[in-house]
Enzyme design. Structure first.
Site, short mmCIF file in Angstrom:
data_model
loop_
_atom_site.label_atom_id
_atom_site.label_comp_id
_atom_site.label_asym_id
_atom_site.label_seq_id
_atom_site.Cartn_x
_atom_site.Cartn_y
_atom_site.Cartn_z
N ILE A 217 5.74 6.60 -0.75
CA ILE A 217 4.88 6.54 -2.17
C ILE A 217 3.56 5.62 -1.68
O ILE A 217 3.76 4.56 -1.11
CB ILE A 217 5.70 5.76 -3.18
CG1 ILE A 217 6.42 6.57 -3.84
CG2 ILE A 217 4.91 5.23 -4.16
CD1 ILE A 217 7.36 6.39 -4.75
N VAL B 242 0.79 -1.36 -0.02
CA VAL B 242 0.06 -0.20 -0.10
C VAL B 242 0.69 1.03 -0.05
O VAL B 242 0.55 2.20 -0.57
CB VAL B 242 -0.91 0.03 1.22
CG1 VAL B 242 -1.30 1.37 1.46
CG2 VAL B 242 -1.88 -1.25 1.06
N CYS B 243 2.03 1.08 0.83
CA CYS B 243 2.81 2.45 0.58
C CYS B 243 4.31 1.80 1.13
O CYS B 243 4.43 0.95 1.46
CB CYS B 243 2.51 3.50 1.71
SG CYS B 243 2.39 3.08 3.13
N GLU B 244 5.33 2.65 0.31
CA GLU B 244 6.63 2.45 0.82
C GLU B 244 7.17 3.50 1.01
O GLU B 244 7.22 4.82 0.61
CB GLU B 244 7.26 1.90 -0.67
CG GLU B 244 6.65 0.65 -1.35
CD GLU B 244 7.62 -0.47 -1.41
OE1 GLU B 244 8.92 -0.54 -0.91
OE2 GLU B 244 7.19 -1.41 -1.60
#
Lengths: 298, 298
Positions: free
Chosen positions: B88, B11-13
């Site tokens: 991100i 989902v996000c980094e």
């Protein structure tokens, strides 16, 4: 010639937009940046804030625009917003730096406040600070931090009555300006506050829309082609950006407060509403983003 | 295929860099964004903060990268900084918005603090707030505002002892993480704090420099060609970005603190320094900007 390379006459210039429908600033920003003719003078630090709800997206560039890919990006990217605050600086002494680049931003009461200043407040360091502290070294950021601390400590929370907020901002600004020059743009994401000390102008663009020509360029735009009859945009700038529109000059010490593209309050240098404020039409902000009154890329 | 269009798995980094010489993030950011292979999945919200002194220049984009001129700008503009914090997000539910886009920023003690979070803290709304209030609606921003309020109220001012600050951040993070998942990057412009809950890795790049290949791409870089022997860069990411370097995994609850490109502190899930922190070489940050260890545009 790049967008940001032609400012010559002033150390810095302010540009603010307050709109009732999301609008881009490309036309006015082009006017701002061409101010003074195509002489090739470098712009040395600049910034622009676009509000999106209670948050501001701020682009800052302390570098000469001639080396800035960001300047090129914003020249061609018609980012739309209800409130835009921009500042352009021409270097007179020493390099600029990111912490000293306007507009400055702080969060207060769950909303971003932005501030851009034209002028000098020599005694700014003596202004009391509290929870907001300058990151850079400018008098402008110190004034901004002081002003927010006054609001926070005296109001506690975002007031329901806009008049309370406006009066306090006007009063604090008069006190600060006793010791300097205070042309500024300030926004709380809901309204645009524009204070005149030596030079500030505004215009309300609304139906029936006409044609406008940038003062220092041959760029023309016919707003009737780009707008709907309900669009309304207030534009504030250090000097008139167009030569065929009627701009209103601010009196020394005057504070204008714009909301939904209209002048809602006007407070004179003695703290009195001076009667020039237009009847405020409390219609809601437009939701559609289909047209924008300032939206043209020359 | 655009830079930001290929994230798929998470989902996000998170991506953080802490350096002893101004460094650009193009290589690591390319790795971050190609994570998961060239599948064409859209990245839906992203942001990156570059510190310049005590100020952070933050670029936020809540729009799909496929429509973002800003994504293209940062792919080709090797902005250099001593500390970089990036985030991100891939959309899973509903649209993103500017107020909800990481990294978040606040001023405390005359310096910008930035925060990017990977995980969920379901009980975040119950965390006490004070002078910092969320602008958006994420649990992440609420956690950030709470954490800063803890620091402000307990320390009063930026402490001379880094250990005091580190211990307080570690302690507050353990308490918050009792109720959720707390992988984060935090910076106060001086150090980079990286907390692991479920997935976080770091690597220190320093002489002798070798070659590295991005995990999901054929992009290679030989850092020896791009660095001086004194350059040192700590890179932190949700997962290793390269396949031929040795990355260190964070234990659940571990907090790393990087300074001048080195791991200065490491606090384990019980609040004890776990002995893995490298000897910290307290040499000053480099002043020259001639070379950058991460500085390559593949």
């Amino acid at each position: 010639m790049g967008l940001f390379e032609r400012l010559t006459n002033d150390v810095c210039e302010l540009l603010g937009l307050d709109c009732n429908t999301p609008t881009d600033a490309v036309f006015s920003f082009t006017g701002l940046c061409s101010r003074g003719g195509k002489t090739g003078a470098h712009v040395d630090g600049w910034g622009i804030a676009f509000y999106d709800g209670r948050a501001a997206r701020v682009f800052l560039d302390p570098q000469p625009a001639v080396r800035s890919p960001l300047a090129e990006l914003l020249r061609t990217w018609p980012l739309r917003s209800l409130i835009i605050v921009a500042h352009i600086r021409r270097r007179t002494r020493g390099p600029t730096s990111l912490p000293n680049t306007h507009p400055f931003t702080r969060e207060l009461w769950g909303r971003h406040w932005t501030f851009a200043h034209n002028g000098t407040v020599p005694g700014a360091r003596r202004l009391k600070l509290g929870r907001f502290r300058p990151i850079g070294t400018t008098d402008s950021e110190h004034v901004f931090c002081h002003l927010l601390e006054v609001l926070r400590s005296e109001l506690g929370d975002y007031p329901r009555s806009p008049r309370t907020l406006v009066d306090l901002i006007a009063k604090a600004s008069r006190r600060i300006a006793n010791d300097g020059t205070l042309n500024y743009l300030l926004s709380d994401s809901h309204r645009l506050y524009a204070r005149s000390s030596t030079s500030l102008f505004h215009i309300i663009r609304q139906a029936p829309f006409g044609q406008a020509t940038l003062s220092d360029d041959e760029v023309k735009v016919n707003f009737a082609d780009l707008t709907t009859p309900r669009d309304r945009v207030a534009v504030v700038a250090t000097r008139p950006l167009t030569r065929d529109e009627r701009w209103t000059a601010g009196n020394p010490g005057e504070l204008w407060v714009f909301e939904n593209g209209a002048l809602r309050f006007s407070v004179d240098s003695r703290g009195k509403q001076d009667g020039r404020a237009q009847a405020f039409q409390a219609r809601g902000r437009a939701r559609d983003q289909s047209r924008a009154a300032d939206g043209v890329s020359p």
